[in-house]
Design a protein around this motif. Structure first.
Motif, PDB file in Angstrom:
ATOM      1  N   LEU A 127       0.830  -1.205   0.000  1.00  0.00           N
ATOM      2  CA  LEU A 127       0.000   0.000   0.000  1.00  0.00           C
ATOM      3  C   LEU A 127       0.859   1.247   0.000  1.00  0.00           C
ATOM      4  CD1 LEU A 127      -2.948  -0.895   2.372  1.00  0.00           C
ATOM      5  CD2 LEU A 127      -3.032  -0.448  -0.077  1.00  0.00           C
ATOM      6  N   VAL A 128       1.900   1.247   0.840  1.00  0.00           N
ATOM      7  CA  VAL A 128       2.719   2.451   0.995  1.00  0.00           C
ATOM      8  C   VAL A 128       4.096   2.273   0.375  1.00  0.00           C
ATOM      9  CG1 VAL A 128       3.753   4.031   2.675  1.00  0.00           C
ATOM     10  CG2 VAL A 128       1.477   3.072   3.104  1.00  0.00           C
ATOM     11  N   HIS A 129       4.759   1.175   0.682  1.00  0.00           N
ATOM     12  CA  HIS A 129       6.158   1.003   0.301  1.00  0.00           C
ATOM     13  C   HIS A 129       6.343  -0.049  -0.783  1.00  0.00           C
ATOM     14  CE1 HIS A 129       7.266   3.568   3.604  1.00  0.00           C
ATOM     15  NE2 HIS A 129       6.530   2.821   4.419  1.00  0.00           N
ATOM     16  N   LYS A 130       7.484   0.030  -1.423  1.00  0.00           N
ATOM     17  CA  LYS A 130       7.857  -0.921  -2.460  1.00  0.00           C
ATOM     18  C   LYS A 130       7.969  -2.323  -1.877  1.00  0.00           C
ATOM     19  CE  LYS A 130      11.464  -2.107  -5.667  1.00  0.00           C
ATOM     20  NZ  LYS A 130      12.782  -1.869  -6.178  1.00  0.00           N
ATOM     21  N   GLN A 131       7.456  -3.274  -2.622  1.00  0.00           N
ATOM     22  CA  GLN A 131       7.711  -4.689  -2.374  1.00  0.00           C
ATOM     23  C   GLN A 131       8.527  -5.135  -3.582  1.00  0.00           C
ATOM     24  OE1 GLN A 131       3.490  -5.366  -0.357  1.00  0.00           O
ATOM     25  NE2 GLN A 131       4.475  -7.242  -0.856  1.00  0.00           N
ATOM     26  N   VAL A 132       7.925  -5.802  -4.533  1.00  0.00           N
ATOM     27  CA  VAL A 132       8.585  -6.080  -5.800  1.00  0.00           C
ATOM     28  C   VAL A 132       8.463  -4.840  -6.680  1.00  0.00           C
ATOM     29  CG1 VAL A 132       8.563  -7.515  -7.872  1.00  0.00           C
ATOM     30  CG2 VAL A 132       8.111  -8.546  -5.642  1.00  0.00           C
ATOM     31  N   GLY A 133       7.244  -4.339  -6.770  1.00  0.00           N
ATOM     32  CA  GLY A 133       6.973  -3.098  -7.487  1.00  0.00           C
ATOM     33  C   GLY A 133       6.712  -1.991  -6.488  1.00  0.00           C
ATOM     34  N   PRO A 134       6.549  -0.777  -6.959  1.00  0.00           N
ATOM     35  CA  PRO A 134       6.346   0.361  -6.061  1.00  0.00           C
ATOM     36  C   PRO A 134       5.053   0.241  -5.262  1.00  0.00           C
ATOM     37  CG  PRO A 134       5.848   0.988  -8.306  1.00  0.00           C
ATOM     38  CD  PRO A 134       6.434  -0.388  -8.364  1.00  0.00           C
ATOM     39  N   GLY A 135       5.034   0.898  -4.112  1.00  0.00           N
ATOM     40  CA  GLY A 135       3.813   0.963  -3.314  1.00  0.00           C
ATOM     41  C   GLY A 135       2.790   1.848  -4.003  1.00  0.00           C
ATOM     42  N   PHE A 136       1.539   1.612  -3.716  1.00  0.00           N
ATOM     43  CA  PHE A 136       0.479   2.395  -4.360  1.00  0.00           C
ATOM     44  C   PHE A 136       0.573   3.877  -4.008  1.00  0.00           C
ATOM     45  CE2 PHE A 136      -1.899  -1.819  -4.196  1.00  0.00           C
ATOM     46  CZ  PHE A 136      -1.557  -2.141  -5.496  1.00  0.00           C
ATOM     47  N   VAL A 137       0.985   4.195  -2.789  1.00  0.00           N
ATOM     48  CA  VAL A 137       1.156   5.605  -2.420  1.00  0.00           C
ATOM     49  C   VAL A 137       2.281   6.222  -3.243  1.00  0.00           C
ATOM     50  CG1 VAL A 137       1.875   7.164  -0.551  1.00  0.00           C
ATOM     51  CG2 VAL A 137       0.164   5.394  -0.121  1.00  0.00           C
ATOM     52  N   GLN A 138       3.355   5.479  -3.475  1.00  0.00           N
ATOM     53  CA  GLN A 138       4.459   5.984  -4.292  1.00  0.00           C
ATOM     54  C   GLN A 138       3.984   6.282  -5.715  1.00  0.00           C
ATOM     55  OE1 GLN A 138       6.943   2.500  -3.383  1.00  0.00           O
ATOM     56  NE2 GLN A 138       8.545   3.967  -2.806  1.00  0.00           N
ATOM     57  N   ILE A 139       3.169   5.404  -6.260  1.00  0.00           N
ATOM     58  CA  ILE A 139       2.634   5.613  -7.609  1.00  0.00           C
ATOM     59  C   ILE A 139       1.756   6.859  -7.621  1.00  0.00           C
ATOM     60  CG2 ILE A 139       1.144   4.661  -9.414  1.00  0.00           C
ATOM     61  CD1 ILE A 139       2.062   1.831  -8.363  1.00  0.00           C
ATOM     62  N   ALA A 140       0.873   6.972  -6.629  1.00  0.00           N
ATOM     63  CA  ALA A 140      -0.019   8.126  -6.561  1.00  0.00           C
ATOM     64  C   ALA A 140       0.774   9.421  -6.452  1.00  0.00           C
ATOM     65  CB  ALA A 140      -0.975   7.980  -5.376  1.00  0.00           C
TER      66      ALA A 140
END
Length: 84
Positions: A15-28
């Motif tokens: 939701l917030v931070h990168k796992q494999v891909g970016p976190g949703f907050v990072q994208i937003a």
């Protein structure tokens, strides 16, 4: 959130931070002032991409309908950083 879970988005994205891909907050945060972002993100969901966030590959999600991809893109873009 249910649609993101149903389509296994949470397997790679936090939701917030990168796992494999970016976190949703990072994208937003990256696309916050981009009026074309919802359509472009929906396209990336369905067709995949590479190079937007480094070498990480976003695999295409061809089983996600166009309508669901639009809903997911708008949901991702609506994410806000956690309150501090």
């Amino acid at each position: 959130m249910d649609l993101a879970r149903k389509n296994a988005c949470m397997a790679c994205h936090g939701l917030v931070h990168k796992q494999v891909g970016p976190g949703f907050v990072q994208i937003a945060e990256r696309y916050r002032n981009d009026a074309t972002a919802p359509a472009r993100l929906a396209d990336k969901i369905r067709n995949g991409s590479v190079g937007t966030w480094g070498r990480v590959i976003m695999p295409r999600q061809s089983l996600v309908s166009e309508a669901d991809a639009q809903v997911l893109a708008r949901w991702v873009l609506a994410q806000q950083p956690p309150a501090r």
